[in-house]
Design a protein around this motif. Structure first.
Motif, PDB file in Angstrom:
ATOM      1  N   LYS A  98       0.837  -1.202   0.000  1.00  0.00           N
ATOM      2  CA  LYS A  98       0.000   0.000   0.000  1.00  0.00           C
ATOM      3  C   LYS A  98       0.871   1.252   0.000  1.00  0.00           C
ATOM      4  O   LYS A  98       0.635   2.204  -0.758  1.00  0.00           O
ATOM      5  N   GLN A  99       1.906   1.257   0.845  1.00  0.00           N
ATOM      6  CA  GLN A  99       2.809   2.403   0.904  1.00  0.00           C
ATOM      7  C   GLN A  99       3.556   2.579  -0.410  1.00  0.00           C
ATOM      8  O   GLN A  99       3.740   3.703  -0.886  1.00  0.00           O
ATOM      9  N   GLN A 100       3.981   1.468  -1.007  1.00  0.00           N
ATOM     10  CA  GLN A 100       4.698   1.541  -2.274  1.00  0.00           C
ATOM     11  C   GLN A 100       3.849   2.226  -3.346  1.00  0.00           C
ATOM     12  O   GLN A 100       4.338   3.031  -4.139  1.00  0.00           O
ATOM     13  N   SER A 101       2.543   1.912  -3.368  1.00  0.00           N
ATOM     14  CA  SER A 101       1.645   2.469  -4.381  1.00  0.00           C
ATOM     15  C   SER A 101       1.419   3.964  -4.222  1.00  0.00           C
ATOM     16  O   SER A 101       0.950   4.637  -5.142  1.00  0.00           O
ATOM     17  N   GLU A 102       1.773   4.488  -3.050  1.00  0.00           N
ATOM     18  CA  GLU A 102       1.538   5.903  -2.773  1.00  0.00           C
ATOM     19  C   GLU A 102       2.690   6.794  -3.227  1.00  0.00           C
ATOM     20  O   GLU A 102       2.573   8.020  -3.188  1.00  0.00           O
ATOM     21  N   TYR A 103       3.801   6.182  -3.659  1.00  0.00           N
ATOM     22  CA  TYR A 103       4.972   6.968  -4.055  1.00  0.00           C
ATOM     23  C   TYR A 103       5.260   6.792  -5.540  1.00  0.00           C
ATOM     24  O   TYR A 103       4.955   5.749  -6.136  1.00  0.00           O
ATOM     25  N   ALA A 104       5.856   7.803  -6.138  1.00  0.00           N
ATOM     26  CA  ALA A 104       6.256   7.728  -7.539  1.00  0.00           C
ATOM     27  C   ALA A 104       7.313   6.638  -7.709  1.00  0.00           C
ATOM     28  O   ALA A 104       8.232   6.514  -6.894  1.00  0.00           O
ATOM     29  N   ARG A 105       7.169   5.852  -8.763  1.00  0.00           N
ATOM     30  CA  ARG A 105       8.113   4.767  -9.017  1.00  0.00           C
ATOM     31  C   ARG A 105       9.538   5.313  -9.145  1.00  0.00           C
ATOM     32  O   ARG A 105       9.773   6.307  -9.824  1.00  0.00           O
ATOM     33  N   TYR A 106      10.465   4.689  -8.479  1.00  0.00           N
ATOM     34  CA  TYR A 106      11.890   5.021  -8.463  1.00  0.00           C
ATOM     35  C   TYR A 106      12.194   6.324  -7.706  1.00  0.00           C
ATOM     36  O   TYR A 106      13.297   6.857  -7.822  1.00  0.00           O
ATOM     37  N   SER A 107      11.239   6.812  -6.932  1.00  0.00           N
ATOM     38  CA  SER A 107      11.532   7.929  -6.036  1.00  0.00           C
ATOM     39  C   SER A 107      12.277   7.392  -4.815  1.00  0.00           C
ATOM     40  O   SER A 107      12.341   6.179  -4.579  1.00  0.00           O
ATOM     41  N   THR A 108      12.841   8.285  -4.010  1.00  0.00           N
ATOM     42  CA  THR A 108      13.588   7.865  -2.822  1.00  0.00           C
ATOM     43  C   THR A 108      12.712   7.041  -1.883  1.00  0.00           C
ATOM     44  O   THR A 108      13.134   5.983  -1.375  1.00  0.00           O
ATOM     45  N   ASP A 109      11.487   7.507  -1.655  1.00  0.00           N
ATOM     46  CA  ASP A 109      10.584   6.771  -0.758  1.00  0.00           C
ATOM     47  C   ASP A 109      10.184   5.425  -1.361  1.00  0.00           C
ATOM     48  O   ASP A 109      10.032   4.436  -0.639  1.00  0.00           O
ATOM     49  N   TRP A 110      10.008   5.392  -2.685  1.00  0.00           N
ATOM     50  CA  TRP A 110       9.649   4.127  -3.334  1.00  0.00           C
ATOM     51  C   TRP A 110      10.766   3.107  -3.136  1.00  0.00           C
ATOM     52  O   TRP A 110      10.501   1.943  -2.835  1.00  0.00           O
ATOM     53  N   TYR A 111      12.013   3.527  -3.301  1.00  0.00           N
ATOM     54  CA  TYR A 111      13.143   2.613  -3.099  1.00  0.00           C
ATOM     55  C   TYR A 111      13.185   2.112  -1.653  1.00  0.00           C
ATOM     56  O   TYR A 111      13.444   0.932  -1.396  1.00  0.00           O
ATOM     57  N   PHE A 112      12.933   2.997  -0.706  1.00  0.00           N
ATOM     58  CA  PHE A 112      12.971   2.613   0.709  1.00  0.00           C
ATOM     59  C   PHE A 112      11.943   1.525   0.995  1.00  0.00           C
ATOM     60  O   PHE A 112      12.251   0.495   1.619  1.00  0.00           O
TER      61      PHE A 112
END
Length: 309
Positions: free
Chosen positions: A45-59
């Motif tokens: 769910k958290q992954q889907s909330e961030y832009a792909r390959y953004s810093t938060d997505w990588y985390f």
């Protein structure tokens, strides 16, 4: 069977590979007190909330890959690592290292040896380069782990023995758990099962210090499997039962693997009814390929029909 990790360091005794240090983080750091399925749902769910390959997505994605590895969900791990490696995206070096490392382990387990070795070589290059720039004992454990599985086992054992000596006074539970768990794996890989038991016990001690349920469960399971392999079946039976009691969910592949081992042990002990009880709790769709033959052998020996399983 990698006996979490490796490995299980976690999957060394669960399959044919070893669990390494967890790239300096652990999925349970971001999912305290959650079962693996709940943690998976939270991370996706958290992954889907961030832009792909953004810093938060990588985390978030890094922790999700850790979750798949720690809970032995190796088929989706294999698919995801290959997908990200072939995406054409230039990933941060830490994430790229993690992808190569997990891909090497997953492809090795599914018997794609050439790809596994290629990914391992790429991981080793990256880990070695970052270790020179940013010396870290967990990175050295990763290098030793790669040597153990894809290189020279003697070199791996020597490296881990040096780390154990160098950091013998350290109170870092994660580091100690990784050192002793992988040292046990290294000895196991060279046929020194009895010699590995004290290190299995040390890994379990530090897993309890860490306090993560899945880590404790895997350390207990690895110790149980070692007892089983050296013929100490009663204590293996007790240790597996202790490991089973720690599971938060029966959906974990390791839950079925441990039940299968209990069925195997109780069959060997002549405890037929106990063996039947354990094997009926196995979900064969959760098993790794290496376990399916044993599953069917035990089912036939116990005269159980497939519909009863």
């Amino acid at each position: 069977m990698k006996i979490r990790y490796f490995t299980l360091i976690g999957i060394w005794l669960l399959c044919t590979s070893a669990k390494a240090a967890d790239n300096l983080h652990n999925f349970e750091d971001v999912c305290p007190n959650l079962s693996a399925p709940d943690c998976s749902a939270k991370l996706l769910k958290q992954q889907s909330e961030y832009a792909r390959y953004s810093t938060d997505w990588y985390f978030i994605t890094a922790h999700y890959l850790d979750l798949l590895y720690e809970t032995t969900n190796l088929k989706p791990l294999k698919n995801l690592t290959e997908q990200y490696l072939n995406s054409g995206q230039t990933h941060p070096v830490t994430f790229q290292t993690q992808l190569y490392f997990y891909a090497a382990k997953a492809f090795d387990i599914y018997n794609e040896k050439l790809k596994a070795k290629e990914y391992a070589q790429q991981a080793l290059k990256l880990v070695s380069a970052t270790s020179e720039s940013f010396p870290n004992p967990l990175r050295m454990v990763e290098i030793a782990n790669l040597e153990m599985v894809f290189g020279d086992k003697d070199t791996a054992t020597q490296m881990l023995n040096r780390l154990a000596q160098q950091y013998r006074k350290s109170k870092d539970a994660k580091l100690q758990h990784e050192i002793y768990g992988n040292l046990a794996n290294a000895l196991y890989s060279q046929g020194q099962l009895l010699e590995s038991i004290p290190h299995r016990k040390s890994a379990l001690f530090w897993a309890r210090k860490l306090g993560f349920t899945d880590t404790i469960t895997m350390a207990s399971g690895n110790l149980a499997r070692t007892y089983q392999l050296v013929g100490q079946l009663q204590i293996a039976n007790e240790t597996y039962r202790d490991a089973i009691s720690n599971f938060n969910s029966e959906e974990s592949p390791n839950y079925s693997i441990f039940q299968l081992r209990l069925a195997e042990i109780n069959t060997a002990l002549g405890e037929v009814e106990a063996a039947k009880q354990h094997i009926t709790k196995v979900r064969f769709t959760k098993l790794l390929p290496s376990h399916l033959t044993l599953y069917h052998q035990l089912a036939n020996k116990l005269a159980l029909k497939p519909t009863a399983l």
